[in-house]
Design a protein around this motif. Sequence first.
Motif, PDB file in Angstrom:
ATOM      1  N   GLY A 164       0.636  -1.271   0.303  1.00  0.00           N
ATOM      2  CA  GLY A 164      -0.127   0.028   0.125  1.00  0.00           C
ATOM      3  C   GLY A 164       1.249   1.195  -0.014  1.00  0.00           C
ATOM      4  N   GLU A 165      -0.238   2.629  -0.352  1.00  0.00           N
ATOM      5  CA  GLU A 165       0.862   3.810  -0.455  1.00  0.00           C
ATOM      6  C   GLU A 165       1.407   3.958   0.695  1.00  0.00           C
ATOM      7  OE1 GLU A 165      -1.432   6.640  -2.405  1.00  0.00           O
ATOM      8  OE2 GLU A 165       0.998   8.401  -2.225  1.00  0.00           O
ATOM      9  N   GLU A 166       1.017   3.825   2.170  1.00  0.00           N
ATOM     10  CA  GLU A 166       1.367   4.574   3.287  1.00  0.00           C
ATOM     11  C   GLU A 166       1.554   3.590   4.513  1.00  0.00           C
ATOM     12  OE1 GLU A 166       1.063   7.387   2.517  1.00  0.00           O
ATOM     13  OE2 GLU A 166      -0.668   7.365   0.985  1.00  0.00           O
ATOM     14  N   VAL A 212      -2.864  -1.685  -3.410  1.00  0.00           N
ATOM     15  CA  VAL A 212      -4.189  -0.737  -2.865  1.00  0.00           C
ATOM     16  C   VAL A 212      -3.566   0.687  -2.406  1.00  0.00           C
ATOM     17  CG1 VAL A 212      -4.842  -2.583  -0.929  1.00  0.00           C
ATOM     18  CG2 VAL A 212      -3.513  -0.998  -0.115  1.00  0.00           C
ATOM     19  N   ASP A 213      -4.155   2.015  -2.945  1.00  0.00           N
ATOM     20  CA  ASP A 213      -3.649   3.121  -2.576  1.00  0.00           C
ATOM     21  C   ASP A 213      -5.805   3.453  -1.903  1.00  0.00           C
ATOM     22  OD1 ASP A 213      -3.724   5.816  -2.589  1.00  0.00           O
ATOM     23  OD2 ASP A 213      -2.856   6.037  -4.347  1.00  0.00           O
ATOM     24  N   PRO A 214      -5.536   4.157  -0.680  1.00  0.00           N
ATOM     25  CA  PRO A 214      -6.526   4.069   0.562  1.00  0.00           C
ATOM     26  C   PRO A 214      -6.718   5.379  -0.019  1.00  0.00           C
ATOM     27  CG  PRO A 214      -4.443   4.768   1.728  1.00  0.00           C
ATOM     28  CD  PRO A 214      -4.309   4.250   0.462  1.00  0.00           C
ATOM     29  N   ILE A 215      -6.553   6.673  -0.470  1.00  0.00           N
ATOM     30  CA  ILE A 215      -6.953   7.711  -1.530  1.00  0.00           C
ATOM     31  C   ILE A 215      -6.144   7.761  -2.193  1.00  0.00           C
ATOM     32  CG2 ILE A 215      -8.158   9.811  -0.685  1.00  0.00           C
ATOM     33  CD1 ILE A 215      -8.247   9.821   2.132  1.00  0.00           C
ATOM     34  N   ASP A 216      -6.442   7.743  -3.601  1.00  0.00           N
ATOM     35  CA  ASP A 216      -5.439   8.112  -4.890  1.00  0.00           C
ATOM     36  C   ASP A 216      -6.838  10.013  -5.389  1.00  0.00           C
ATOM     37  OD1 ASP A 216      -3.990   7.868  -6.753  1.00  0.00           O
ATOM     38  OD2 ASP A 216      -5.297   8.185  -8.001  1.00  0.00           O
ATOM     39  N   GLY A 217      -6.042  11.102  -5.340  1.00  0.00           N
ATOM     40  CA  GLY A 217      -6.308  12.370  -5.657  1.00  0.00           C
ATOM     41  C   GLY A 217      -6.619  12.323  -4.286  1.00  0.00           C
ATOM     42  N   ALA A 247       2.675   1.644  -8.559  1.00  0.00           N
ATOM     43  CA  ALA A 247       2.081   0.600  -9.285  1.00  0.00           C
ATOM     44  C   ALA A 247       0.458   0.887  -8.008  1.00  0.00           C
ATOM     45  CB  ALA A 247       2.153  -0.632  -8.517  1.00  0.00           C
ATOM     46  N   TRP A 248       0.544   1.547  -6.662  1.00  0.00           N
ATOM     47  CA  TRP A 248      -0.567   1.472  -6.159  1.00  0.00           C
ATOM     48  C   TRP A 248      -1.444   2.339  -6.604  1.00  0.00           C
ATOM     49  CZ3 TRP A 248       3.710   3.223  -3.192  1.00  0.00           C
ATOM     50  CH2 TRP A 248       4.404   3.925  -3.300  1.00  0.00           C
ATOM     51  N   ASP A 249      -1.056   3.245  -7.419  1.00  0.00           N
ATOM     52  CA  ASP A 249      -1.337   4.247  -8.528  1.00  0.00           C
ATOM     53  C   ASP A 249      -2.453   3.726  -9.710  1.00  0.00           C
ATOM     54  OD1 ASP A 249      -1.030   6.422  -7.287  1.00  0.00           O
ATOM     55  OD2 ASP A 249       1.107   5.856  -7.966  1.00  0.00           O
ATOM     56  N   PHE A 250      -2.123   2.966  -9.779  1.00  0.00           N
ATOM     57  CA  PHE A 250      -1.954   2.372 -12.065  1.00  0.00           C
ATOM     58  C   PHE A 250      -3.143   0.609 -11.761  1.00  0.00           C
ATOM     59  CE2 PHE A 250       2.638   2.162 -12.153  1.00  0.00           C
ATOM     60  CZ  PHE A 250       1.998   0.169 -12.757  1.00  0.00           C
TER      61      PHE A 250
HETATM   62 CA    CA Z   1      -1.661   7.804  -5.794  1.00  0.00          CA
END
Ligand code: CA
Length: 268
Positions: free
Chosen positions: A72-74, A88-93, A214-217
Amino acid sequence: MNARPDPAAMRDLAVDLGIRAGRLIREGRTEGIRDVQTKTSDVDVVTAMDKACESFLIAELQAARPGDGVYGEEHEERSSETGVRWIVDPIDGTVNYLYGIPDYAVSIACEIDGVVVAGAVVRPESDEVYHAYVGGGAYRDDVALHGSTPQSVAVSLVATGFGYIATRRQQQGALLANVIGSVRDIRRIGSAALDICYAAEGRIDAYYEWGLHAWDFAAATLIAAEAGLTVRSPEHEDGLLVVGAPAVADDLAQLLHIHIDPAWGVPA
Ligand code: CA
Ligand code: IPD
């Protein structure tokens, strides 16, 4: 030895978790944004809700499928004992989320033995759920997605994005300057996962970004591929991701590729 998981069931799990995580972050926003911290630069923000949402996803995935890996991102990566890894990206944007712009999303992809087989991207502000599993087609809710049919790059509406490091962003700006005169127009929506899903839906014709994680796309590119779009992976030596209608994606990639200065290096 565990049986190989069914991609359709993995998609169902991604959709269920994405909807619940989306509700969490949307309700969290109405209660006010807390603990805004910065990561790689002063403009790269992470909110308490990014972290809370990713913790929620990790806990739910571990309860549903003990032993699966999570990337994940975080958080630090959790290794997989099953061959299954969730990206996983919990909040993209996150910057949109911070400012109250509704284009933010939860992105959940399921990878088996290194190949993404299922994914969901949820836009909580409109309750739109983009989803796919390998071989099953792509959908927004129950509407099948097939992208758009632009005649050429010159009449294509193209989205892109920028990272948070100033030098990288200047290079991305230089790249954009070389293509903006050759397309219909440019959009900078602020969520790569949604950009790619919008291309899958035909709301835009193509999307590119030089330097994306990778988590973004991961989930969105499967959705785009299942919608019939061409996906040029950033694993190419220039690190460029391009997603678009088949009629224009290769030409757009070529146009961009010749303007990437090898001296910039491959974005990390
Ligand atoms: Ca993102
Ligand atoms: C960012 C968004 C943005 C893209 C950036 C990403 P974040 O993710 O997807 O559209 O241009 O490269 O880092 O920080 O909002 O999760």
